[in-house]
Design a protein around this motif. Structure first.
Motif, PDB file in Angstrom:
ATOM      1  N   ARG A   1       0.859  -1.216  -0.015  1.00 21.38           N
ATOM      2  CA  ARG A   1       0.116   0.149   0.059  1.00 21.38           C
ATOM      3  C   ARG A   1       0.821   1.194  -0.205  1.00 21.38           C
ATOM      4  O   ARG A   1       1.995   1.296   0.760  1.00 21.38           O
ATOM      5  CB  ARG A   1      -0.821  -0.036   1.186  1.00 21.38           C
ATOM      6  N   LEU A   2       0.764   2.156  -0.976  1.00 21.62           N
ATOM      7  CA  LEU A   2       1.566   3.642  -1.060  1.00 21.62           C
ATOM      8  C   LEU A   2       0.468   4.641  -1.008  1.00 21.62           C
ATOM      9  O   LEU A   2      -0.248   4.757  -2.173  1.00 21.62           O
ATOM     10  CB  LEU A   2       2.181   3.431  -2.344  1.00 21.62           C
ATOM     11  N   ASP A   3       0.449   5.345   0.030  1.00 21.85           N
ATOM     12  CA  ASP A   3      -0.241   6.532   0.165  1.00 21.85           C
ATOM     13  C   ASP A   3       0.563   7.813  -0.281  1.00 21.85           C
ATOM     14  O   ASP A   3       1.312   8.173   0.979  1.00 21.85           O
ATOM     15  CB  ASP A   3      -0.983   6.682   1.364  1.00 21.85           C
ATOM     16  N   ALA A   4       0.416   8.368  -1.141  1.00 25.19           N
ATOM     17  CA  ALA A   4       1.212   9.653  -1.343  1.00 25.19           C
ATOM     18  C   ALA A   4       0.155  10.917  -1.917  1.00 25.19           C
ATOM     19  O   ALA A   4       0.776  11.591  -2.691  1.00 25.19           O
ATOM     20  CB  ALA A   4       2.010   9.449  -2.577  1.00 25.19           C
ATOM     21  N   ALA A   5      -0.938  10.819  -1.440  1.00 21.78           N
ATOM     22  CA  ALA A   5      -2.033  11.839  -1.870  1.00 21.78           C
ATOM     23  C   ALA A   5      -1.482  13.358  -1.393  1.00 21.78           C
ATOM     24  O   ALA A   5      -0.791  13.282  -0.122  1.00 21.78           O
ATOM     25  CB  ALA A   5      -3.402  11.605  -1.474  1.00 21.78           C
ATOM     26  N   ASP A   6      -1.823  14.235  -1.842  1.00 21.40           N
ATOM     27  CA  ASP A   6      -1.607  15.707  -1.343  1.00 21.40           C
ATOM     28  C   ASP A   6      -0.142  16.134  -1.108  1.00 21.40           C
ATOM     29  O   ASP A   6       0.257  16.494  -0.015  1.00 21.40           O
ATOM     30  CB  ASP A   6      -2.439  16.140  -0.049  1.00 21.40           C
ATOM     31  N   ASN A   7       0.713  15.689  -2.046  1.00 21.39           N
ATOM     32  CA  ASN A   7       2.084  15.630  -1.819  1.00 21.39           C
ATOM     33  C   ASN A   7       2.927  16.724  -2.768  1.00 21.39           C
ATOM     34  O   ASN A   7       4.163  16.334  -2.730  1.00 21.39           O
ATOM     35  CB  ASN A   7       2.862  14.483  -1.592  1.00 21.39           C
ATOM     36  N   GLU A   8       2.067  17.250  -3.588  1.00 18.98           N
ATOM     37  CA  GLU A   8       2.909  17.944  -4.739  1.00 18.98           C
ATOM     38  C   GLU A   8       3.733  17.154  -5.680  1.00 18.98           C
ATOM     39  O   GLU A   8       4.801  17.648  -6.190  1.00 18.98           O
ATOM     40  CB  GLU A   8       3.439  19.249  -4.528  1.00 18.98           C
ATOM     41  N   VAL A   9       3.429  15.958  -5.905  1.00 17.47           N
ATOM     42  CA  VAL A   9       4.093  14.748  -6.704  1.00 17.47           C
ATOM     43  C   VAL A   9       4.015  15.204  -8.056  1.00 17.47           C
ATOM     44  O   VAL A   9       2.888  15.501  -8.562  1.00 17.47           O
ATOM     45  CB  VAL A   9       3.584  13.494  -6.427  1.00 17.47           C
ATOM     46  N   ALA A  10       5.051  15.573  -8.898  1.00 16.41           N
ATOM     47  CA  ALA A  10       5.033  16.029 -10.210  1.00 16.41           C
ATOM     48  C   ALA A  10       5.163  14.844 -11.427  1.00 16.41           C
ATOM     49  O   ALA A  10       4.998  15.000 -12.429  1.00 16.41           O
ATOM     50  CB  ALA A  10       5.956  17.266 -10.536  1.00 16.41           C
ATOM     51  N   GLU A  11       5.727  13.885 -10.715  1.00 19.77           N
ATOM     52  CA  GLU A  11       6.136  12.905 -11.649  1.00 19.77           C
ATOM     53  C   GLU A  11       6.010  11.589 -11.047  1.00 19.77           C
ATOM     54  O   GLU A  11       6.599  11.291  -9.718  1.00 19.77           O
ATOM     55  CB  GLU A  11       7.623  12.921 -12.227  1.00 19.77           C
ATOM     56  N   LEU A  12       5.621  10.471 -11.813  1.00 19.52           N
ATOM     57  CA  LEU A  12       5.432   9.222 -11.135  1.00 19.52           C
ATOM     58  C   LEU A  12       6.516   8.240 -12.463  1.00 19.52           C
ATOM     59  O   LEU A  12       6.069   7.950 -13.431  1.00 19.52           O
ATOM     60  CB  LEU A  12       3.846   8.650 -11.227  1.00 19.52           C
TER      61      LEU A  12
ATOM     62  N   ALA B   1       4.767  -6.179  -5.116  1.00 21.20           N
ATOM     63  CA  ALA B   1       3.390  -6.616  -3.956  1.00 21.20           C
ATOM     64  C   ALA B   1       2.412  -5.466  -3.953  1.00 21.20           C
ATOM     65  O   ALA B   1       1.447  -5.500  -3.344  1.00 21.20           O
ATOM     66  CB  ALA B   1       4.057  -6.799  -2.741  1.00 21.20           C
ATOM     67  N   LEU B   2       2.516  -4.362  -4.789  1.00 21.76           N
ATOM     68  CA  LEU B   2       1.821  -3.330  -4.661  1.00 21.76           C
ATOM     69  C   LEU B   2       0.310  -3.525  -4.990  1.00 21.76           C
ATOM     70  O   LEU B   2       0.121  -3.986  -6.091  1.00 21.76           O
ATOM     71  CB  LEU B   2       2.326  -2.057  -5.639  1.00 21.76           C
ATOM     72  N   LYS B   3      -0.491  -3.324  -3.985  1.00 20.26           N
ATOM     73  CA  LYS B   3      -2.024  -3.573  -4.337  1.00 20.26           C
ATOM     74  C   LYS B   3      -2.848  -2.375  -4.535  1.00 20.26           C
ATOM     75  O   LYS B   3      -3.642  -2.208  -5.119  1.00 20.26           O
ATOM     76  CB  LYS B   3      -2.550  -4.464  -3.195  1.00 20.26           C
ATOM     77  N   SER B   4      -2.398  -1.254  -3.571  1.00 18.46           N
ATOM     78  CA  SER B   4      -3.276  -0.208  -3.461  1.00 18.46           C
ATOM     79  C   SER B   4      -2.148   1.041  -3.722  1.00 18.46           C
ATOM     80  O   SER B   4      -1.173   1.061  -2.909  1.00 18.46           O
ATOM     81  CB  SER B   4      -3.785  -0.061  -2.152  1.00 18.46           C
ATOM     82  N   LEU B   5      -2.839   2.154  -4.402  1.00 18.67           N
ATOM     83  CA  LEU B   5      -1.916   3.230  -4.675  1.00 18.67           C
ATOM     84  C   LEU B   5      -2.872   4.353  -4.741  1.00 18.67           C
ATOM     85  O   LEU B   5      -3.661   4.710  -5.319  1.00 18.67           O
ATOM     86  CB  LEU B   5      -1.360   3.003  -6.355  1.00 18.67           C
ATOM     87  N   ASP B   6      -2.295   5.359  -3.958  1.00 17.77           N
ATOM     88  CA  ASP B   6      -3.354   6.743  -3.843  1.00 17.77           C
ATOM     89  C   ASP B   6      -2.183   8.111  -4.317  1.00 17.77           C
ATOM     90  O   ASP B   6      -1.243   8.269  -3.207  1.00 17.77           O
ATOM     91  CB  ASP B   6      -3.673   6.768  -2.428  1.00 17.77           C
ATOM     92  N   VAL B   7      -2.462   8.512  -5.418  1.00 17.75           N
ATOM     93  CA  VAL B   7      -1.530   9.610  -5.565  1.00 17.75           C
ATOM     94  C   VAL B   7      -2.446  10.997  -5.974  1.00 17.75           C
ATOM     95  O   VAL B   7      -2.131  11.521  -6.916  1.00 17.75           O
ATOM     96  CB  VAL B   7      -0.456   9.284  -6.785  1.00 17.75           C
ATOM     97  N   GLY B   8      -3.491  10.895  -5.315  1.00 16.41           N
ATOM     98  CA  GLY B   8      -4.652  11.999  -5.742  1.00 16.41           C
ATOM     99  C   GLY B   8      -4.225  13.075  -5.334  1.00 16.41           C
ATOM    100  O   GLY B   8      -3.301  13.472  -4.339  1.00 16.41           O
TER     101      GLY B   8
END
Length: 398
Positions: free
Chosen positions: A8-19, A28-35
């Protein structure tokens, strides 16, 4: 992978500009939040995350507006399928995927031509195709493209092919099987491109390549009655599930396996004739109105893609080659083949071209223009550079 157990990777609201494409290195990644970040693109590598089931990409201003709509209204599976099929706006990742596709097509074409032995074949034994240019054609077919198609399935290439002979024996069955095989191979199960073939005598031009909402697009699919696109897809989904249960399979077969290619689309692509009838609904089906039959002699060939124009041209090159091969096989195996006049689909005896043998009349490819609504040229096929990928097996008289 540095984090082999991260699920599980939660990275919402972090001003991420690139994935980055390295996201695929999280097995093993099942859940990703980059909203609610600053992402402009989503890497196609996301589709390679083997266990990813839940993802939130909302709140990012993506360059690919179609993908942005999907992000706001579709399930994760549909988004990943779109990325896997080559959605636009993914920069280097998409370029790499396109390069892989190109190499696969080249490998397939090389396989079709043998291990180089065909290069040594005498010119007189090669298949012949003659190009009829727009300037020489008193009534050339034109395809107009509506502005809305660019966000749905933007690329289309068409041409007219005259001189086919589908009457003897299993010629029509072989023709249809060939088309199915091309969909599986060079078209990558219709994710790269889709082929449609029509009886030219039943096509009323000029044609319009347009978009319609699922509840308004009506078509008479092959072997079915007139139906709206949304109802057709619902019907096909039900058939697929019933078929899967009856045969106790995990996957569906036939036309049903392509239904997910339309997931997330607000409008569907369609080719419409001068009478307002939809004759093609890519990537799903053609219309019964222009269905190929044994007495069909002249064809309208159509290739569409949401990936690239070059893929359309490569597929069209191969399609023409395969039809030429089938046509010669039909003529060679036909008992009592009759006169040259009887074999000539253009309605009269033709003089032989230089190096041509009697009974080996060339197929005629008529150029078709694809234009925008203002009449500006978008694509002309075949151009001087087209059909080069199959030149080792095909002699093109221009």
């Amino acid at each position: 992978a540095p984090f082999p157990l991260l699920s599980r990777l939660d990275a919402a609201d972090n001003e991420v500009a690139e994935l980055g494409a390295d996201i695929a290195a999280l097995p093993a990644l099942k859940s990703l939040d980059v909203g609610n970040n600053q992402l402009r693109e989503l890497p196609s590598a996301l589709a390679d995350c083997p266990r990813l089931k839940e993802a939130n990409f909302r709140g990012n201003q993506l360059r690919d507006k179609r993908l942005e709509k999907m992000v706001n209204g579709c399930q994760t599976k549909a988004i990943l399928e779109y990325l896997r099929a080559g959605g636009r706006g993914k920069g280097k990742a998409e370029s790499a995927r396109e390069e892989v596709r190109k190499k696969k097509r080249e490998k397939q074409q090389k396989k079709d031509s043998g291990d180089g032995e065909q290069d040594e074949v005498e010119e007189v034994t090669k298949l012949l195709v003659k190009v009829l240019h727009i300037a020489e054609n008193p009534a050339p077919l034109v395809v107009k493209v509506s502005p809305g198609i660019k966000d749905v399935r933007p690329f289309i290439v068409c041409c007219v092919l005259k001189g086919v002979n589908l009457k003897p024996g299993n010629a029509l069955k072989r023709f249809l099987s060939m088309q199915t095989k091309l969909h599986e191979d060079i078209c990558e199960r219709r994710t790269a491109a889709t082929i449609a073939t029509h009886d030219l005598q039943l096509v009323k031009g000029p044609l319009i390549y347009d978009v319609e909402p699922p509840d308004k697009l009506k078509i008479v699919p092959l072997g079915r009655k007139e139906i709206k696109a949304k109802d057709l897809l619902r019907q096909l989904h039900l058939e697929a599930e019933e078929q899967r249960k009856q045969k106790k399979r995990q996957n569906v077969s036939g036309l049903h396996k392509y239904l997910q290619l339309l997931d997330g689309k607000d409008n569907y692509p369609c080719l419409v004739d001068a009478e307002g009838a939809v004759i093609s609904f890519p990537p799903i089906t053609n219309s019964e109105k222009t269905k190929i039959r044994k007495d069909t002699r002249d064809l309208l060939l159509e290739v569409t893609s949401d990936t690239s124009l070059q893929i359309c041209k490569d597929v069209m090159d191969t399609l023409i080659l395969k039809i030429a091969e089938l046509n010669r096989l039909t003529l060679e195996n036909k008992e009592g083949s009759g006169s040259d006049t009887e074999l000539d689909a253009l309605g009269g005896p033709r003089s032989l071209e230089p190096g041509q043998q009697p009974g080996n009349l060339p197929l005629v490819v008529e150029q078709v223009r694809v234009v925008d609504t203002d009449g500006n040229l978008k694509v002309l096929y075949p151009s001087k550079t087209d059909l080069a990928t199959v030149s080792s097996l095909l002699t093109v008289i221009r």
